[in-house]
Design a protein around this motif. Structure first.
Motif, PDB file in Angstrom:
ATOM      1  N   MET A  46       0.800  -1.166  -0.188  1.00 41.32           N
ATOM      2  CA  MET A  46       0.037  -0.121   0.102  1.00 41.32           C
ATOM      3  C   MET A  46       0.920   1.079   0.245  1.00 41.32           C
ATOM      4  O   MET A  46       0.532   2.318  -0.546  1.00 41.32           O
ATOM      5  CB  MET A  46      -1.101   0.041   1.139  1.00 41.32           C
ATOM      6  CG  MET A  46      -2.046   1.203   1.186  1.00 41.32           C
ATOM      7  SD  MET A  46      -3.229   1.153   2.462  1.00 41.32           S
ATOM      8  CE  MET A  46      -4.088  -0.673   2.194  1.00 41.32           C
ATOM      9  N   TYR A  47       1.768   1.111   0.547  1.00 45.76           N
ATOM     10  CA  TYR A  47       2.826   2.419   0.597  1.00 45.76           C
ATOM     11  C   TYR A  47       3.766   2.624  -0.230  1.00 45.76           C
ATOM     12  O   TYR A  47       4.713   3.424  -0.360  1.00 45.76           O
ATOM     13  CB  TYR A  47       3.483   2.597   2.113  1.00 45.76           C
ATOM     14  CG  TYR A  47       4.696   1.832   2.324  1.00 45.76           C
ATOM     15  CD1 TYR A  47       5.556   2.354   3.104  1.00 45.76           C
ATOM     16  CD2 TYR A  47       4.868   0.444   1.910  1.00 45.76           C
ATOM     17  CE1 TYR A  47       6.892   1.512   3.421  1.00 45.76           C
ATOM     18  CE2 TYR A  47       6.000  -0.250   2.374  1.00 45.76           C
ATOM     19  CZ  TYR A  47       6.775   0.247   2.928  1.00 45.76           C
ATOM     20  OH  TYR A  47       8.091  -0.426   3.121  1.00 45.76           O
ATOM     21  N   SER A 107       0.700  -0.641  13.305  1.00 45.69           N
ATOM     22  CA  SER A 107       0.318   0.025  12.327  1.00 45.69           C
ATOM     23  C   SER A 107      -0.210   1.539  12.684  1.00 45.69           C
ATOM     24  O   SER A 107       0.263   2.575  11.894  1.00 45.69           O
ATOM     25  CB  SER A 107      -1.114  -0.598  11.345  1.00 45.69           C
ATOM     26  OG  SER A 107      -0.803  -1.593  11.128  1.00 45.69           O
ATOM     27  N   ALA A 168      -3.988  -2.473  -3.261  1.00 41.07           N
ATOM     28  CA  ALA A 168      -3.253  -1.666  -2.441  1.00 41.07           C
ATOM     29  C   ALA A 168      -2.453  -0.745  -3.049  1.00 41.07           C
ATOM     30  O   ALA A 168      -2.646   0.463  -2.618  1.00 41.07           O
ATOM     31  CB  ALA A 168      -2.200  -2.730  -1.581  1.00 41.07           C
ATOM     32  N   VAL A 171      -5.086   2.066  -3.987  1.00 42.65           N
ATOM     33  CA  VAL A 171      -5.453   2.928  -3.023  1.00 42.65           C
ATOM     34  C   VAL A 171      -4.450   3.705  -2.132  1.00 42.65           C
ATOM     35  O   VAL A 171      -4.765   4.884  -2.101  1.00 42.65           O
ATOM     36  CB  VAL A 171      -5.777   1.842  -1.816  1.00 42.65           C
ATOM     37  CG1 VAL A 171      -6.476   2.904  -0.506  1.00 42.65           C
ATOM     38  CG2 VAL A 171      -7.115   0.963  -2.214  1.00 42.65           C
ATOM     39  N   GLY A 172      -3.332   3.205  -2.356  1.00 44.32           N
ATOM     40  CA  GLY A 172      -2.131   3.926  -1.662  1.00 44.32           C
ATOM     41  C   GLY A 172      -1.886   5.290  -2.524  1.00 44.32           C
ATOM     42  O   GLY A 172      -1.399   6.347  -2.056  1.00 44.32           O
ATOM     43  N   LEU A 175      -4.564   7.778  -2.140  1.00 42.30           N
ATOM     44  CA  LEU A 175      -4.451   8.370  -1.003  1.00 42.30           C
ATOM     45  C   LEU A 175      -3.517   9.657  -0.923  1.00 42.30           C
ATOM     46  O   LEU A 175      -3.924  10.805  -0.116  1.00 42.30           O
ATOM     47  CB  LEU A 175      -4.149   7.325   0.265  1.00 42.30           C
ATOM     48  CG  LEU A 175      -5.240   6.224   0.714  1.00 42.30           C
ATOM     49  CD1 LEU A 175      -4.606   5.332   1.745  1.00 42.30           C
ATOM     50  CD2 LEU A 175      -6.437   7.316   1.381  1.00 42.30           C
ATOM     51  N   TRP A 181       1.441  10.339   3.235  1.00 42.69           N
ATOM     52  CA  TRP A 181       1.827   8.862   3.094  1.00 42.69           C
ATOM     53  C   TRP A 181       1.155   8.129   4.386  1.00 42.69           C
ATOM     54  O   TRP A 181       1.073   6.966   4.329  1.00 42.69           O
ATOM     55  CB  TRP A 181       3.184   8.545   2.726  1.00 42.69           C
ATOM     56  CG  TRP A 181       4.124   9.156   3.799  1.00 42.69           C
ATOM     57  CD1 TRP A 181       4.784  10.437   3.757  1.00 42.69           C
ATOM     58  CD2 TRP A 181       4.459   8.307   4.907  1.00 42.69           C
ATOM     59  NE1 TRP A 181       5.501  10.384   4.998  1.00 42.69           N
ATOM     60  CE2 TRP A 181       5.434   9.323   5.761  1.00 42.69           C
ATOM     61  CE3 TRP A 181       4.155   7.219   5.580  1.00 42.69           C
ATOM     62  CZ2 TRP A 181       6.074   8.857   6.958  1.00 42.69           C
ATOM     63  CZ3 TRP A 181       4.720   6.724   6.949  1.00 42.69           C
ATOM     64  CH2 TRP A 181       5.808   7.646   7.576  1.00 42.69           C
ATOM     65  N   SER A 184      -2.094   5.660   4.299  1.00 38.48           N
ATOM     66  CA  SER A 184      -2.038   4.202   4.513  1.00 38.48           C
ATOM     67  C   SER A 184      -1.784   3.287   5.596  1.00 38.48           C
ATOM     68  O   SER A 184      -2.494   2.176   5.572  1.00 38.48           O
ATOM     69  CB  SER A 184      -0.861   3.699   3.516  1.00 38.48           C
ATOM     70  OG  SER A 184      -0.703   4.542   2.135  1.00 38.48           O
ATOM     71  N   VAL A 187      -5.171   2.967   7.055  1.00 34.43           N
ATOM     72  CA  VAL A 187      -6.035   1.910   6.546  1.00 34.43           C
ATOM     73  C   VAL A 187      -5.873   0.735   6.949  1.00 34.43           C
ATOM     74  O   VAL A 187      -6.328  -0.211   7.212  1.00 34.43           O
ATOM     75  CB  VAL A 187      -5.897   2.168   4.969  1.00 34.43           C
ATOM     76  CG1 VAL A 187      -6.615   1.061   4.214  1.00 34.43           C
ATOM     77  CG2 VAL A 187      -6.735   3.789   4.437  1.00 34.43           C
TER      78      VAL A 187
END
Length: 418
Positions: A46-47, A107, A168, A171-172, A175, A181, A184, A187
Motif C-alpha cells: 500500500m505504501y 500500524s 493496495a 488505494v495508496g 490516498l 503517506w 496508508s 487504512v
C-alpha cells in the motif's frame, strides 16, 4: 519406529476439524482466511507509491526506505517461527487473535515515526505480528484439507489474497492525492481491526485440544531438525522462497524504477501494479482449473519455466538498453502469472507430507524461509554503486533467483524418484 515428527510419517489427520461441505461455509472460510493472509500484501504494497515522498520527508536514502520493506519481511520470518509452534500447542485462534491485535497497534504507531530508524524498527515488529495471519491460515488449511482439495482451496484463497496487491497500490496512490503517506497506515490499522472481528466471530478452532502438541525447546528443535533434514520438505520450500524472492524484488524495486527511470506518476504506477496483480490472479485460477488434469509437479514446473523465460527476456532488454515501459510491464505481468502456478503448488508439495500435529511448525518454517529469502534477495537489487535499484539490477537479481528456483525443483524431482 518413526517419531511423530518424522517427515516420512504418513499424514495423520487425527481429530482435526472436518472440512466444510457447503458452499456457504467454504466461501466464509475463504473470506476470513483471505482477509488474514491479505494483511501481508497490504502492509508491503500500500505504501509503495509513496516511496519517493517518504524518502524526502524522512530525509532518508532510497536504500534506507527499501530497508523498511526488508524489515517487515524479516519480521514475518521471525514471527512465523514463534507463532507456528504456538499454534500447534495452544490451538489456532488464540495466537492469531494476539498477532492481529499487535499488528493493529504497530500500524498506528507507524503513523507517528520521527525518522527512518524508528520506522524500520516498527516495520520489523509489524512483520512479527503480521506473521500470525500467514502461518495460522496455512495451518488451518492443512488441518482441514489434503492433496488436490488443498490445492483447490489454496487457489480460491489466492483469488481473495490477490485482491490485496491489486487494490493496495491503487488505494495508496489515491490516498496521496488527498493526504500524506501516513494515511496508508491508518487504512492498515482499520483492516487489521476488521480481521480481529472476523476471527473472533466466524473462524472456528480447527485444532481441538486432543490433537495439540506442546513442544519444549528440545522437542521443537527436534521437530525443526527433522524437517530441515528432509529434502522432500526443504526442496519445495526453497523453490517457494526463491520464487518469492523474485516476486519481491519486483515489488520492492519497481516503484523506484518506474517513477525514476520511466518518469511515470505514482497513480500510473499503481495501475501498472494492479494489472500485474490481475495477471497473478489469472495464474492462480488457471492453476485451479488444471487440478485433476495435470499433476502438481507438472503445474509447478510450468510456472517455473514461464517465470524463467519472462525474466531472462527482461534481463536481455535491460542490458541492451532496448527496454520500453510497455515491454517491461508485459514481461512482469507474465512473471506474475507464473507465480500463480508456483505458490500454491510449492506450498502443498511442502506441507502435504506433514502430520497435522506439526503442521503449524512446518508452516512456520516454510513461511520463515520464504520471507527471509524474499527480504534478503529483494535488498540485493539496491546494492549498486549509487545505492539505488535500477532496471538492470532488478532484472539481474530476478533472473538469478529464477534459475536457482528451477534448480531447487530439479533437486526435489530427483529426491522423489529415489
Amino acid at each position: 519406529m518413526q517419531s511423530p515428527s518424522s517427515p516420512s510419517t504418513a499424514p495423520d489427520r487425527g481429530t482435526a476439524l472436518a472440512p466444510p461441505r457447503s458452499r456457504k461455509s467454504i466461501a466464509l472460510l475463504v473470506l476470513v482466511l483471505g482477509v488474514l493472509t491479505a494483511t501481508g500484501p497490504l502492509a508491503t504494497d500500500m505504501y509503495l507509491p509513496a516511496f519517493p515522498q517518504i524518502t524526502r520527508e524522512l530525509g532518508a536514502t532510497e536504500g534506507q526506505i527499501g530497508l523498511t520493506l526488508t524489515a517487515i519481511m524479516i519480521g514475518m520470518a521471525v514471527g512465523q517461527l514463534v507463532i507456528g509452534p504456538m499454534s500447534d500447542a495452544w490451538g489456532r485462534r488464540a495466537p492469531l487473535l494476539v498477532g492481529v491485535a499487535l499488528f493493529t497497534v504497530t500500524s498506528v504507531l507507524c503513523v507517528f515515526v520521527p525518522n527512518v530508524t524508528v520506522f524500520i524498527a516498527l516495520r520489523f515488529l509489524q512483520g512479527v505480528a503480521g506473521a500470525a495471519g500467514a502461518v495460522v491460515a496455512r495451518a488451518i488449511v492443512r488441518d482441514m484439507f489434503q492433496g488436490d482439495a488443498a490445492v483447490r482451496f489454496f487457489s480460491r484463497l489466492a483469488l481473495v489474497m490477490m485482491l490485496a496487491p491489486l487494490l493496495a497500490p491503487l488505494v495508496g496512490a489515491q490516498l496521496l492525492l488527498v493526504g500524506p503517506w501516513q494515511l496508508s497506515f491508518w487504512v492498515l490499522a482499520g483492516m487489521s481491526a476488521l480481521s480481529f472481528v472476523l476471527v473472533l466471530l466466524w473462524l472456528p478452532e480447527s485444532l481441538p485440544p486432543e490433537a495439540r502438541r506442546s513442544q519444549g525447546p528440545r522437542q521443537l528443535a527436534a521437530t525443526v531438525g527433522s524437517l530441515v533434514r528432509n529434502p522432500r520438505f526443504v526442496s519445495p520450500v526453497l523453490t517457494l522462497g526463491l520464487s518469492f524472492g523474485m516476486l519481491f524484488t519486483y515489488v520492492s524495486a519497481f516503484s523506484f524504477v518506474s517513477q525514476n527511470e520511466f518518469g511515470i506518476s505514482p497513480q500510473t504506477y499503481g495501475w501498472l501494479f494492479a494489472v500485474n496483480a490481475l495477471a497473478s490472479m489469472a495464474g492462480t485460477q488457471g492453476n485451479g482449473l488444471l487440478v485433476g488434469r495435470v499433476d502438481t509437479a507438472r503445474r509447478l514446473l510450468m510456472g517455473l519455466l514461464l517465470a524463467l523465460g519472462a525474466v531472462l527476456v527482461l534481463l536481455v532488454l535491460a542490458l541492451t538498453g532496448a527496454a520500453e515501459l510497455w515491454m517491461v510491464s508485459g514481461l512482469l505481468a507474465l512473471m506474475m502469472f507464473s507465480v500463480g502456478f508456483i505458490m500454491p503448488n510449492a506450498t502443498v508439495t511442502a506441507l502435504d507430507g506433514q502430520p497435522v500435529a506439526v503442521a503449524g511448525t512446518a508452516s512456520a518454517l516454510m513461511g520463515s524461509m520464504q520471507f527471509a529469502l524474499g527480504g534478503a534477495i529483494a535488498a540485493m537489487a539496491g546494492m549498486t554503486p549509487s545505492g539505488e535499484a535500477s532496471l538492470v539490477s532488478m532484472a539481474v537479481v530476478m533472473a538469478t533467483v529464477a534459475v536457482l528456483s528451477l534448480l531447487a525443483y530439479v533437486w526435489a524431482a530427483r529426491v522423489k524418484v529415489r
